[in-house]
Motif scaffolding. Structure first.
Motif, PDB file in Angstrom:
ATOM      1  N   GLN A   1     -12.910  -3.791  35.031  1.00  0.00           N
ATOM      2  CA  GLN A   1     -13.957  -4.287  35.921  1.00  0.00           C
ATOM      3  C   GLN A   1     -13.578  -4.134  37.382  1.00  0.00           C
ATOM      4  OE1 GLN A   1     -15.194  -8.202  34.925  1.00  0.00           O
ATOM      5  NE2 GLN A   1     -15.382  -7.723  32.747  1.00  0.00           N
ATOM      6  N   ASP A   2     -12.555  -3.358  37.656  1.00  0.00           N
ATOM      7  CA  ASP A   2     -12.110  -3.176  39.031  1.00  0.00           C
ATOM      8  C   ASP A   2     -12.355  -1.728  39.409  1.00  0.00           C
ATOM      9  OD1 ASP A   2      -9.385  -4.639  40.774  1.00  0.00           O
ATOM     10  OD2 ASP A   2     -10.619  -2.939  41.411  1.00  0.00           O
ATOM     11  N   GLU A   3     -12.869  -1.478  40.629  1.00  0.00           N
ATOM     12  CA  GLU A   3     -13.132  -0.087  40.994  1.00  0.00           C
ATOM     13  C   GLU A   3     -11.874   0.632  41.439  1.00  0.00           C
ATOM     14  OE1 GLU A   3     -16.192  -2.772  41.341  1.00  0.00           O
ATOM     15  OE2 GLU A   3     -15.051  -2.410  43.170  1.00  0.00           O
ATOM     16  N   ARG A   4     -10.828  -0.143  41.871  1.00  0.00           N
ATOM     17  CA  ARG A   4      -9.608   0.535  42.305  1.00  0.00           C
ATOM     18  C   ARG A   4      -8.939   1.170  41.087  1.00  0.00           C
ATOM     19  NH1 ARG A   4      -6.030  -4.024  44.471  1.00  0.00           N
ATOM     20  NH2 ARG A   4      -6.952  -5.060  42.681  1.00  0.00           N
ATOM     21  N   PRO A   5      -8.431   2.388  41.224  1.00  0.00           N
ATOM     22  CA  PRO A   5      -7.737   2.971  40.069  1.00  0.00           C
ATOM     23  C   PRO A   5      -6.371   2.309  39.906  1.00  0.00           C
ATOM     24  CG  PRO A   5      -7.743   4.503  41.912  1.00  0.00           C
ATOM     25  CD  PRO A   5      -8.512   3.306  42.354  1.00  0.00           C
ATOM     26  N   LEU A   6      -6.151   1.663  38.762  1.00  0.00           N
ATOM     27  CA  LEU A   6      -4.894   0.954  38.521  1.00  0.00           C
ATOM     28  C   LEU A   6      -4.229   1.487  37.266  1.00  0.00           C
ATOM     29  CD1 LEU A   6      -6.164  -2.666  39.089  1.00  0.00           C
ATOM     30  CD2 LEU A   6      -4.678  -1.421  40.604  1.00  0.00           C
ATOM     31  N   VAL A   7      -2.903   1.489  37.278  1.00  0.00           N
ATOM     32  CA  VAL A   7      -2.159   1.917  36.095  1.00  0.00           C
ATOM     33  C   VAL A   7      -1.181   0.813  35.748  1.00  0.00           C
ATOM     34  CG1 VAL A   7      -0.536   3.606  35.189  1.00  0.00           C
ATOM     35  CG2 VAL A   7      -2.331   4.339  36.732  1.00  0.00           C
ATOM     36  N   ALA A   8      -1.043   0.523  34.471  1.00  0.00           N
ATOM     37  CA  ALA A   8      -0.073  -0.490  34.067  1.00  0.00           C
ATOM     38  C   ALA A   8       1.334   0.043  34.315  1.00  0.00           C
ATOM     39  CB  ALA A   8      -0.252  -0.814  32.586  1.00  0.00           C
ATOM     40  N   GLU A   9       2.179  -0.809  34.904  1.00  0.00           N
ATOM     41  CA  GLU A   9       3.549  -0.379  35.190  1.00  0.00           C
ATOM     42  C   GLU A   9       4.285  -0.030  33.925  1.00  0.00           C
ATOM     43  OE1 GLU A   9       4.408  -3.029  39.163  1.00  0.00           O
ATOM     44  OE2 GLU A   9       5.562  -3.381  37.347  1.00  0.00           O
ATOM     45  N   ALA A  10       3.960  -0.748  32.855  1.00  0.00           N
ATOM     46  CA  ALA A  10       4.668  -0.503  31.605  1.00  0.00           C
ATOM     47  C   ALA A  10       4.467   0.921  31.134  1.00  0.00           C
ATOM     48  CB  ALA A  10       4.186  -1.485  30.535  1.00  0.00           C
ATOM     49  N   SER A  11       3.278   1.486  31.356  1.00  0.00           N
ATOM     50  CA  SER A  11       3.036   2.839  30.858  1.00  0.00           C
ATOM     51  C   SER A  11       3.913   3.839  31.602  1.00  0.00           C
ATOM     52  CB  SER A  11       1.564   3.216  30.976  1.00  0.00           C
ATOM     53  OG  SER A  11       1.122   3.069  32.298  1.00  0.00           O
ATOM     54  N   LEU A  12       4.162   3.614  32.903  1.00  0.00           N
ATOM     55  CA  LEU A  12       5.075   4.513  33.621  1.00  0.00           C
ATOM     56  C   LEU A  12       6.491   4.381  33.081  1.00  0.00           C
ATOM     57  CD1 LEU A  12       5.702   6.492  35.884  1.00  0.00           C
ATOM     58  CD2 LEU A  12       6.115   4.554  37.363  1.00  0.00           C
ATOM     59  N   ASP A  13       6.927   3.137  32.834  1.00  0.00           N
ATOM     60  CA  ASP A  13       8.279   2.925  32.295  1.00  0.00           C
ATOM     61  C   ASP A  13       8.437   3.634  30.959  1.00  0.00           C
ATOM     62  OD1 ASP A  13       8.444  -0.524  33.480  1.00  0.00           O
ATOM     63  OD2 ASP A  13       8.943   1.377  34.451  1.00  0.00           O
ATOM     64  N   PHE A  14       7.429   3.486  30.087  1.00  0.00           N
ATOM     65  CA  PHE A  14       7.495   4.137  28.778  1.00  0.00           C
ATOM     66  C   PHE A  14       7.550   5.651  28.931  1.00  0.00           C
ATOM     67  CE2 PHE A  14       7.531   0.641  26.218  1.00  0.00           C
ATOM     68  CZ  PHE A  14       6.411  -0.165  26.250  1.00  0.00           C
ATOM     69  N   LEU A  15       6.736   6.181  29.872  1.00  0.00           N
ATOM     70  CA  LEU A  15       6.696   7.626  30.053  1.00  0.00           C
ATOM     71  C   LEU A  15       8.050   8.161  30.477  1.00  0.00           C
ATOM     72  CD1 LEU A  15       4.880  10.143  30.141  1.00  0.00           C
ATOM     73  CD2 LEU A  15       4.477   9.677  32.531  1.00  0.00           C
TER      74      LEU A  15
ATOM     75  N   MET B   1      -0.177  -5.712  34.372  1.00  0.00           N
ATOM     76  CA  MET B   1       0.476  -6.421  35.468  1.00  0.00           C
ATOM     77  C   MET B   1      -0.465  -6.570  36.636  1.00  0.00           C
ATOM     78  SD  MET B   1       4.367  -6.060  35.236  1.00  0.00           S
ATOM     79  CE  MET B   1       4.273  -7.173  36.539  1.00  0.00           C
ATOM     80  N   ALA B   2      -1.631  -5.887  36.623  1.00  0.00           N
ATOM     81  CA  ALA B   2      -2.565  -6.015  37.730  1.00  0.00           C
ATOM     82  C   ALA B   2      -3.267  -7.342  37.641  1.00  0.00           C
ATOM     83  CB  ALA B   2      -3.573  -4.870  37.676  1.00  0.00           C
ATOM     84  N   THR B   3      -3.649  -7.870  38.813  1.00  0.00           N
ATOM     85  CA  THR B   3      -4.354  -9.143  38.802  1.00  0.00           C
ATOM     86  C   THR B   3      -5.838  -8.921  38.539  1.00  0.00           C
ATOM     87  OG1 THR B   3      -4.532  -8.924  41.176  1.00  0.00           O
ATOM     88  CG2 THR B   3      -2.793 -10.337  40.347  1.00  0.00           C
ATOM     89  N   ALA B   4      -6.296  -7.687  38.648  1.00  0.00           N
ATOM     90  CA  ALA B   4      -7.709  -7.423  38.405  1.00  0.00           C
ATOM     91  C   ALA B   4      -7.983  -7.436  36.916  1.00  0.00           C
ATOM     92  CB  ALA B   4      -8.077  -6.058  38.987  1.00  0.00           C
ATOM     93  N   VAL B   5      -9.218  -7.656  36.571  1.00  0.00           N
ATOM     94  CA  VAL B   5      -9.587  -7.649  35.159  1.00  0.00           C
ATOM     95  C   VAL B   5      -9.719  -6.194  34.725  1.00  0.00           C
ATOM     96  CG1 VAL B   5     -11.321  -8.297  33.480  1.00  0.00           C
ATOM     97  CG2 VAL B   5     -10.786  -9.829  35.382  1.00  0.00           C
ATOM     98  N   LEU B   6      -9.121  -5.886  33.610  1.00  0.00           N
ATOM     99  CA  LEU B   6      -9.110  -4.508  33.137  1.00  0.00           C
ATOM    100  C   LEU B   6     -10.527  -4.031  32.918  1.00  0.00           C
ATOM    101  CD1 LEU B   6      -6.658  -2.788  32.549  1.00  0.00           C
ATOM    102  CD2 LEU B   6      -6.932  -3.305  30.157  1.00  0.00           C
TER     103      LEU B   6
END
Lengths: 126, 173
Positions: free
Chosen positions: B8-22, B1-6
């Motif tokens: 290649q972005d220095e910001r730490p990002l987590v897919a929202e789906a993985s939190l929902d699944f967890l 769901m992030a607009t950054a390319v997986l």
């Protein structure tokens, strides 16, 4: 609840028949295919209908039957998988309880409703 | 769901789906036990609620670090309805009711973790099964309030998916 399709067979029997056909065709196509890594079996067409087939890397198989004059429905099938199946079946928090009580997780209202709406919105649907 | 390319972005990002699944798997995990007694269900609810409590406390430390002090209990509850809910679910609580005597009722008309729930027709059955998934959010609210100095009891209620309410009762000092 046994719905019957246009052929008069129950949906379950029709599903088994289609699975057999698709399985054998997929095998045949991959064995006869000269180039390795090609798409494999995508669709077949008869004078009355066209059957589109889409398989995910996880082994899920999607089959769509349309009018023989339709062109490729591959993108539509991909959308059905990514935007409808994954959203409303895989992400359903009650999926485990559904399977435990014997109901197939695909038989849920949100999935069916959204699938209906999507298919109706496709060009060429009447 | 992030607009950054997986990748290649220095910001730490987590897919929202993985939190929902967890979160979904967490509820299923707590309910997995060899027996199926009422005690087991209560134990699972208790464990999930406490998990939420710890998490709520930690979240609230992080979210309020640049904020000025709270004026009173109502201010704290309003913070939960706005900033806390936005940080967790990207939306606010839709309705807040109070009797001005320490009881608040928060209503979320489209609770994020209920938005994908559905079954095979029986609405009452789904509401019952959804109740187990309310333990964690209740704990989250209780933990957030607790760390802000308000001792409470939080009870969740689900009427029709995806709507749910949380009733907050502030303990008398």
């Amino acid at each position: 609840m046994q719905a019957t399709g246009a052929t008069g067979m129950s949906l379950e029997e029709e599903a088994k028949l289609v699975y057999g056909v698709v399985f054998s065709l997929r095998n045949l196509v991959s064995k006869l295919s000269a180039k390795p890594g090609s798409d494999g079996f995508i669709s077949y067409r008869t004078s009355t209908y066209k059957l589109h087939y889409f398989e995910t890397p996880t082994g899920l198989k999607f089959v769509l039957n349309t009018d023989p004059h339709m062109e490729s429905m591959r993108e539509a099938l991909r959308t059905i998988y990514g935007q409808i199946y994954v959203e409303y079946v895989v992400k359903n928090p009650l999926m485990r309880q559904l399977t435990q009580s014997g109901v197939h997780p695909v038989q849920n209202d949100l999935f069916r409703g959204n699938l209906q709406r999507f298919v109706r919105s496709l060009p060429g649907f009447e | 769901m992030a607009t950054a390319v997986l990748g290649q972005d220095e910001r730490p990002l987590v897919a929202e789906a993985s939190l929902d699944f967890l979160v979904v798997e967490m509820v299923d995990l707590m309910h997995r036990s060899p027996t199926d007694t009422e005690m087991d269900k209560e134990a699972a609810y208790f464990k999930l609620e406490n998990l939420g409590y710890q998490l709520g406390m930690a979240m609230v430390e992080r979210i309020t670090k640049d904020r000025p002090r709270f004026l009173d209990n109502l201010d704290v509850v309003k913070f939960i309805c706005k900033d806390f809910w936005i940080a967790l679910f990207k939306k606010q609580i839709d309705n807040l009711k109070t009797n001005h005597r320490g009881v608040y009722v928060l209503t979320d008309n489209n609770f994020r973790w209920f938005s994908r729930m559905s079954g095979d027709g029986a609405g009452a059955e789904i509401s019952r099964q959804a109740f187990a998934h309310l333990a964690f959010p209740c704990g989250l609210i209780r933990g957030a309030l607790g760390n802000l100095g308000v001792t409470t009891v939080v009870i969740g209620e689900v009427s029709t998916i995806p709507q749910c309410t949380f009733q907050i009762k502030i303990a008398k000092p």
